[in-house]
Scaffold this active site. Structure first.
Site, PDB file in Angstrom:
ATOM      1  CB  CYS A 163     -13.031   0.246 -30.704  1.00 26.12           C
ATOM      2  SG  CYS A 163     -12.016  -0.060 -32.146  1.00 26.12           S
ATOM      3  N   PRO A 210       4.919  -5.127  -0.306  1.00 26.44           N
ATOM      4  CG  PRO A 210       7.026  -4.136  -0.223  1.00 26.44           C
ATOM      5  CD  PRO A 210       6.242  -5.279   0.326  1.00 26.44           C
ATOM      6  N   GLY A 211       4.248  -3.729  -3.519  1.00 26.91           N
ATOM      7  CA  GLY A 211       4.389  -3.926  -4.958  1.00 26.91           C
ATOM      8  C   GLY A 211       4.840  -2.611  -5.564  1.00 26.91           C
ATOM      9  N   GLY A 267       0.771  -1.240   0.000  1.00 23.42           N
ATOM     10  CA  GLY A 267       0.000   0.000   0.000  1.00 23.42           C
ATOM     11  C   GLY A 267       0.798   1.283   0.000  1.00 23.42           C
ATOM     12  NE  ARG A 274      -2.042   1.996 -11.632  1.00 21.98           N
ATOM     13  CZ  ARG A 274      -2.047   3.211 -11.155  1.00 21.98           C
ATOM     14  NH1 ARG A 274      -1.499   4.186 -11.843  1.00 21.98           N
ATOM     15  NH2 ARG A 274      -2.581   3.479  -9.993  1.00 21.98           N
TER      16      ARG A 274
END
Ligand code: LLP
Length: 409
Positions: free
Chosen positions: A341, A272-273, A236, A310
């Site tokens: 599209c 953690p990422g 996070g 994202r």
């Protein structure tokens, strides 16, 4: 992005001009800096030195095997949420005693695999999951270490769709359910309750919610009187996407945890990422068309929402940086979009931008986390390549999917 920056008007990834890479590799492609990855991991390790946590990289943020392998070399463990991620962690050489298995919907097959591979901890999220693990453990005549994920009913200030700590969310168990489940687990012969885990959401830059989480954990520990071997604080930790956005102050976080750990002998786990991989990559793309319409300029890129989801999913902002900086300005609204599209296939609208033309290259910044890992074949477009730069060297760490492979599947 210390190792991805402008040098004499050229955007460079370590010692290589991104423009040079754009001429070698077919765009669009992800481009990573190994040094940046190493620096980020080391910074995390240094800041938490006195705590000596187990840092389990959250593989969902980026599952490239070569990058996982680099993280393994630096000592990272893994946070996995599927059989696929578990097998990738193992393939990258990460030892089972550094792997935690999380997720709200582990299937029987996944639990079997977690048991077989002897992961450090399975973080459970429901009573029925606990029953299933106990059954599987019994059949295997094993005693399995589990942690319970707490839903602390605390949310960080972040996008609604990446917030997980509120009680209305599907994640974890409320404090009451947590306490009741602890009692039940005590009676189960094939389970060892070793952990408490929390993860309140992603891209949190403010320390306050984490402070509150630690308070709730203390309350639970007091009530259960359990000396948890592991306290898994999830991931996070936020990074800086916007110019004025400050990343999470991890030194301050470390201080908080140090205080929290007084009179406890639990091992802290982090998952953690984004903090490790977010600012490690750019997405390099070419301008296909520029068209004027409705009082603005649409800049159509060869990268689309299938390559970087994202912005479409969370209205996330990724700064657009030209590979070659000039001082001539374009005024008026300039909307960077992809070729897909869908109306949501747009990256950002800039009020001013340097003069650009069709055939020029730009990059989208800070796309290392949840960039490639969220990409898809939508519009039957191949998965794009991933390139890694180290000093003055560059190599493909994942090949662009071939059209043949795409069409035959
Ligand atoms: N641990 C658990 C249990 C998680 O659910 C997550 C992320 C992490 C760790 C790693 O969180 P991080 O340190 O990266 O914030 N796709 C979204 C983010 C979804 C996060 C899902 N869970 C995005 O692109 O922003």
């Amino acid at each position: 992005m210390k190792h991805i920056r402008l040098r004499k008007n050229n955007l460079c990834v370590e010692n290589i001009a991104a423009l040079k890479l754009a001429k070698i590799y077919k765009t669009p492609f992800y481009c990573y800096s190994l040094r940046q990855l190493q620096d980020n991991y080391q910074a995390l390790k240094d800041s938490f030195k006195s705590i000596n946590p187990l840092i389990c990289f959250s593989i969902k943020s980026n599952s490239n095997i070569k990058l996982l392998n680099e993280l393994k070399k630096m000592g990272a463990g893994a946070d996995v949420v599927s059989v696929g991620e578990l097998l990738k962690a193992k393939k990258a050489g990460i030892k089972s005693n550094k792997i935690v298995f999380s997720g709200v919907g582990k299937t029987e097959e996944e639990i079997h695999m977690a048991v077989r591979k002897r992961v450090l901890l399975i973080n459970v999220e429901s009573e029925n999951e606990v029953n299933l693990i106990n059954k599987i453990a019994k059949r295997a005549s094993r005693k399995i270490a589990i942690g319970i994920r707490l839903n602390p009913n605390i949310t960080g200030k972040t996008h609604k769709k990446i917030s997980t700590g509120g009680k209305q969310e599907k994640f974890g168990l409320t404090q009451n359910d947590f306490l009741n489940l602890c009692k039940k687990i005590k009676k189960m012969k094939n389970l060892n309750l070793e952990g408490i885990s929390v993860h309140i959401g992603s891209q949190i830059t403010n320390i306050e919610p984490f402070k509150k989480v630690l308070m709730v954990i203390n309350k639970i520990i007091k009530k259960t009187q359990i000396n948890f071997k592991f306290i898994d604080l999830g991931g996070g930790m936020g990074i800086s996407y916007l110019k004025n956005e400050k990343p999470m102050n991890i030194k301050q976080y470390a201080k908080l945890i140090n205080k929290f750990l007084k009179n406890k002998d639990s091992k802290i786990i982090f998952e953690p990422g984004r903090f490790i991989i977010g600012n490690v990559a750019i997405l390099i793309s070419k301008i296909i068309y520029i068209k004027k319409s409705a009082g603005k300029r649409f800049v159509v890129l060869d990268a689309g929402m299938n390559d970087l989801m994202r912005p479409a999913l969370y209205d996330a902002y990724h700064q657009i940086i030209p590979l070659k900086k000039t001082n001539k300005l374009l005024k008026g609204n300039i909307e960077f979009v992809g070729p897909i599209c869908e109306s949501s296939d747009r990256f950002s609208t800039e009020k001013k931008f340097q003069k650009i033309k069709e055939g020029d290259y730009i990059s989208l910044a800070n796309v290392g986390a949840y960039g490639m890992s969220l990409s898809s074949n939508y519009n039957t477009r191949p998965f794009i390549a991933e390139i890694m730069v180290s000093g003055s060297k560059h190599k493909v760490i994942r090949k662009r999917q071939s059209l043949k492979n795409l069409v035959n599947n």
